[in-house]
Design an enzyme around this catalytic site. Structure first.
Site, short mmCIF file in Angstrom:
data_model
loop_
_atom_site.label_atom_id
_atom_site.label_comp_id
_atom_site.label_asym_id
_atom_site.label_seq_id
_atom_site.Cartn_x
_atom_site.Cartn_y
_atom_site.Cartn_z
N ASP A 42 4.46 7.65 4.03
CA ASP A 42 5.38 6.52 4.16
C ASP A 42 6.07 6.50 5.52
OD1 ASP A 42 6.66 4.24 3.33
OD2 ASP A 42 8.15 5.27 2.09
N ASN B 38 5.27 4.07 8.19
CA ASN B 38 4.52 3.46 9.30
C ASN B 38 5.25 2.27 9.90
OD1 ASN B 38 2.54 5.26 8.63
ND2 ASN B 38 1.10 3.75 7.83
N TRP C 184 8.34 3.27 11.84
CA TRP C 184 7.93 3.96 13.07
C TRP C 184 7.61 2.93 14.16
CZ3 TRP C 184 3.55 4.16 16.16
CH2 TRP C 184 3.43 5.27 17.01
N ARG D 226 4.28 -3.92 12.71
CA ARG D 226 3.97 -2.94 11.66
C ARG D 226 2.54 -2.42 11.76
NH1 ARG D 226 7.34 -2.53 7.42
NH2 ARG D 226 5.60 -1.98 6.08
N SER E 110 -0.85 1.00 -2.74
CA SER E 110 -0.43 0.96 -4.14
C SER E 110 -0.72 -0.41 -4.76
CB SER E 110 1.07 1.25 -4.25
OG SER E 110 1.82 0.16 -3.74
N THR E 111 -0.69 -0.47 -6.09
CA THR E 111 -0.87 -1.77 -6.75
C THR E 111 0.22 -2.74 -6.26
OG1 THR E 111 0.33 -0.84 -8.65
CG2 THR E 111 -2.03 -1.01 -8.88
N ASN F 151 1.56 -2.76 -3.31
CA ASN F 151 1.37 -3.16 -1.90
C ASN F 151 0.60 -4.47 -1.77
OD1 ASN F 151 1.04 0.29 -0.73
ND2 ASN F 151 2.84 -1.04 -0.69
N ARG G 99 11.64 8.90 -3.67
CA ARG G 99 11.15 8.28 -4.90
C ARG G 99 9.63 8.46 -4.99
NH1 ARG G 99 13.35 3.77 -2.05
NH2 ARG G 99 11.77 2.71 -0.81
N SER H 292 7.44 5.98 -6.42
CA SER H 292 6.72 4.71 -6.20
C SER H 292 5.39 4.62 -6.97
CB SER H 292 6.48 4.47 -4.70
OG SER H 292 7.70 4.47 -4.00
#
Ligand code: IPE
Ligand code: IPE
Ligand code: MG
Length: 246
Positions: free
Chosen positions: A21, A23, A26, A34, A66-67, A69, A195, A197
């Site tokens: 996590d 990115n 950053w 992004r 992830s689902t 995302n 967390r 997630s």
């Protein structure tokens, strides 16, 4: 100093899982989009995979998408899918050279067909590699995985393939996407978020959790070793007393 020398080879986690996590933050920190963060994140994936194989980790699972995302802006989802395809193409040689088998968990059918095709190709080419299993969690959600397991099990009960009384932890494990993987020993999350997630909820029941402020594109080999050394200093009691462990 190279922290690798401080790792105890007799007490390695069998299975490391990482929530990669940070990115986006950053990239934003340097005034970039992004996508730039995601591109740089792939370099951390590469070094982490190679470092894990080098020190003898048998299973590494990376949360890549992830689902949830899928709810990001389409342009970001598209960028992530393109990066997945190009990374798979680029890394095939590295996987072969390091004897690493590629595996996936998640609802892979939701990925664009070009990504599915590339994934299947790399999975197929690396299927006989034995040094480490690299699992990419793609379109993965733990709740969805549990729903799908419940459906498979109940359908077998309905068809008299298994009895209700036979349902135990092993049966549940066999019906999860992670069926051939051991439980997670060490779960790492970067970027300072504390967390889970929707990642591997069943499989992390007794995992040691390690959180670092480091953003994923900044995550180096040494940060990985720091996490493993922290893991090795902990006493895993699995409900017993400290005296029973010693
Ligand atoms: C992790 O970085 C990569 C994915 C979730 C695909 P993020 O994109 O979540 O970065 P932040 O959390 O916004 O910084
Ligand atoms: C979790 O990161 C998913 C991946 C790393 C692929 P997110 O950045 O999507 O998680 P939340 O939304 O902050 O919980
Ligand atoms: Mg994030």
């Amino acid at each position: 100093m190279d922290l690798k020398n401080e790792i105890n080879n007799d007490n390695l986690p069998q299975h490391i899982a990482i929530i990669m996590d940070g990115n986006g933050r950053w990239a934003k920190k340097q005034g970039m989009l992004r996508a730039f963060g995601h591109e740089n994140g792939t370099k951390s994936v590469q070094t982490t995979v190679e470092s894990c194989a080098k020190i003898g980790i048998k299973n590494l699972t990376l949360y890549a998408f992830s689902t949830e995302n899928w709810n990001r802006p389409k342009i970001e989802v598209d960028t992530l899918m393109k990066l997945l395809i190009s990374s798979l193409k680029k890394e095939l040689n590295t996987l072969m050279k390091n004897d690493i088998r590629l595996n996936t968990i998640g609802n892979i059918e939701k990925l664009p067909s070009s990504a599915q095709k590339q994934l299947l190709e790399v999975i197929n080419k690396t299927k006989d590699n034995t040094r480490m299993t690299l699992t990419l969690a793609l379109s993965y959600g733990s709740r969805e995985e549990l729903i799908s397991a419940v459906k498979k099990i109940t359908s077998k009960v309905k068809n008299n393939i298994i009895s209700i009384d036979a349902i135990d932890e092993a049966i549940i494990n066999e019906h999860l996407y992670t069926q051939n993987l051991p439980d997670v020993d060490l779960l790492i999350r970067t970027s300072g978020e504390h967390r889970i997630s929707n990642f591997l909820l069943w499989q992390i029941a007794y995992a040691e959790l390690y959180f670092t402020e480091v953003l994923w594109p900044d995550f180096t080999e040494q940060h990985l070793y720091e996490a493993i050394i922290s893991y090795q200093k902990r006493e895993r009691r699995f409900g017993k007393t400290s005296e029973q462990i010693k």
